[in-house]
Motif scaffolding. Structure first.
Motif, short mmCIF file in Angstrom:
data_model
loop_
_atom_site.label_atom_id
_atom_site.label_comp_id
_atom_site.label_asym_id
_atom_site.label_seq_id
_atom_site.Cartn_x
_atom_site.Cartn_y
_atom_site.Cartn_z
N ARG A 181 77.82 78.03 74.39
CA ARG A 181 76.75 78.29 75.36
C ARG A 181 77.33 78.32 76.77
NH1 ARG A 181 71.34 76.55 73.84
NH2 ARG A 181 71.29 76.24 71.59
N PRO A 182 76.86 79.19 77.62
CA PRO A 182 77.46 79.31 78.95
C PRO A 182 77.33 78.05 79.80
CG PRO A 182 75.55 80.78 78.71
CD PRO A 182 75.80 80.16 77.38
N GLU A 183 76.32 77.25 79.52
CA GLU A 183 76.12 76.02 80.30
C GLU A 183 76.94 74.84 79.76
OE1 GLU A 183 72.82 76.00 77.17
OE2 GLU A 183 73.83 77.52 78.38
N PHE A 184 77.59 75.01 78.62
CA PHE A 184 78.40 73.93 78.02
C PHE A 184 79.67 73.73 78.84
CE2 PHE A 184 81.43 72.23 74.85
CZ PHE A 184 80.74 71.07 74.52
N THR A 185 79.90 72.49 79.28
CA THR A 185 81.05 72.20 80.14
C THR A 185 82.01 71.21 79.47
OG1 THR A 185 80.03 70.28 81.20
CG2 THR A 185 79.58 72.46 82.19
N ALA A 186 83.17 71.07 80.06
CA ALA A 186 84.13 70.06 79.60
C ALA A 186 83.51 68.67 79.74
CB ALA A 186 85.43 70.16 80.38
N GLY A 187 82.73 68.45 80.78
CA GLY A 187 82.03 67.17 80.94
C GLY A 187 81.08 66.89 79.79
N ASP A 188 80.43 67.96 79.30
CA ASP A 188 79.55 67.80 78.13
C ASP A 188 80.35 67.37 76.91
OD1 ASP A 188 77.23 68.58 79.55
OD2 ASP A 188 77.61 70.71 79.11
N LEU A 189 81.51 68.00 76.71
CA LEU A 189 82.35 67.64 75.57
C LEU A 189 82.83 66.20 75.70
CD1 LEU A 189 83.77 68.21 72.94
CD2 LEU A 189 85.62 69.31 74.23
N HIS A 190 83.27 65.80 76.89
CA HIS A 190 83.69 64.41 77.12
C HIS A 190 82.55 63.45 76.77
CE1 HIS A 190 87.56 65.33 78.94
NE2 HIS A 190 86.97 66.17 79.77
N GLY B 26 83.30 83.34 75.34
CA GLY B 26 81.86 83.46 75.08
C GLY B 26 81.43 82.89 73.74
N VAL B 27 82.17 81.92 73.22
CA VAL B 27 81.83 81.37 71.89
C VAL B 27 81.01 80.09 71.97
CG1 VAL B 27 83.78 82.48 70.73
CG2 VAL B 27 84.04 80.15 71.64
N LEU C 20 90.31 73.42 76.03
CA LEU C 20 89.53 73.96 74.91
C LEU C 20 88.22 74.57 75.40
CD1 LEU C 20 89.04 74.21 71.81
CD2 LEU C 20 87.99 71.95 71.96
N VAL C 21 87.50 73.85 76.23
CA VAL C 21 86.21 74.34 76.70
C VAL C 21 86.39 75.55 77.61
CG1 VAL C 21 84.15 73.78 78.07
CG2 VAL C 21 85.03 72.14 76.40
N ALA C 22 87.41 75.56 78.43
CA ALA C 22 87.67 76.73 79.29
C ALA C 22 87.92 77.97 78.44
CB ALA C 22 88.85 76.46 80.21
N ALA C 23 88.72 77.85 77.39
CA ALA C 23 89.00 78.99 76.51
C ALA C 23 87.75 79.43 75.76
CB ALA C 23 90.12 78.64 75.53
N ILE D 223 95.78 77.53 66.95
CA ILE D 223 94.70 78.41 66.48
C ILE D 223 94.41 79.42 67.59
CG2 ILE D 223 92.30 78.51 65.71
CD1 ILE D 223 92.70 75.58 64.69
N ASP D 224 94.46 80.69 67.24
CA ASP D 224 94.28 81.74 68.25
C ASP D 224 92.82 81.98 68.63
OD1 ASP D 224 97.02 82.28 68.47
OD2 ASP D 224 96.97 83.68 66.79
N ASP D 225 91.94 81.92 67.68
CA ASP D 225 90.53 82.23 67.92
C ASP D 225 89.83 81.03 68.56
OD1 ASP D 225 87.56 82.01 66.51
OD2 ASP D 225 88.09 84.03 67.22
N PRO D 226 89.26 81.20 69.77
CA PRO D 226 88.61 80.07 70.45
C PRO D 226 87.43 79.47 69.66
CG PRO D 226 89.04 81.83 72.01
CD PRO D 226 89.34 82.37 70.64
N GLY D 227 86.72 80.28 68.91
CA GLY D 227 85.63 79.75 68.09
C GLY D 227 86.16 78.86 66.97
N GLU D 228 87.22 79.31 66.33
CA GLU D 228 87.84 78.49 65.29
C GLU D 228 88.50 77.25 65.90
OE1 GLU D 228 90.48 80.75 62.75
OE2 GLU D 228 89.02 82.39 62.64
#
Length: 188
Positions: A145-154, A142-143, A134-137, A82-87
């Protein structure tokens, strides 16, 4: 007295019966299903599982590809197309949470229930790398929140695994609604 070739055929049959029973049990109820139940479903003794696979870790190693890795890696591979980071993030979180709901063994893997299983830990490593990517992309685009991290996703993935493993299983419609809330909460 049975011949060696007969014993080998019996041993192969027992191993396949054990594998089949383990796949069914683990997919349906997770990796912590008592080995006695796997043995009973396979029509063998628990000792036969130990003789053929060395115990639970060996049995997990023998079936983890079919039980977890194939589907989890398919989600990761599809996300990467999937090309679009939001999708991408929408697809990944929706598909991963669906997999967590349908396959209890996925939650055992994500929670690293059996850290002595090299294959299980490799699945975790690949999943963690995909989360980081995924989170880095998503952040770069900018899709989220700026404070959302890979650690948050984990943490969100692990929290969901714990809730599904140890809590009351929600109805599917409520679970899917909560997936939408999660996505709304992290998107920008």
């Amino acid at each position: 007295m049975p011949s060696k070739s007969r014993l080998r055929a019996d041993a192969r049959r027992n191993s396949e019966q054990i594998r089949s029973a383990a796949i069914g049990a683990f997919q349906g109820r997770g990796l912590t299903v008592p080995l006695e139940e796997v043995a009973r479903a396979a029509g063998v003794s628990k000792a036969t599982i130990f003789n053929r696979f060395g115990g639970r870790i060996g049995l997990i190693e023998a079936v983890i590809e079919e039980v977890v890795a194939t589907e989890l890696f398919a989600v990761i591979d599809r996300m990467r197309t999937i090309d679009d980071p939001g999708e991408q993030i929408t697809y990944y979180l929706t598909a991963l949470r669906d997999l967590q709901y349908r396959q209890p063994a996925v939650n055992d893997v994500l929670l690293r229930i059996y850290p002595h299983s090299p294959q299980l830990m490799e699945i975790c490593r690949v999943g963690s790398a995909a989360n980081d990517e995924l989170v880095a992309a998503a952040r770069a685009a900018g899709v989220v929140r700026p404070e959302f991290t890979a650690g948050d996703l984990h943490a969100l993935v692990a929290d969901n695994a714990l809730a599904l493993k140890h809590g009351e299983r929600p109805a599917r419609d409520a679970y899917d609604r909560r997936t939408a809330y999660l996505l709304d909460g992290i998107r920008r």
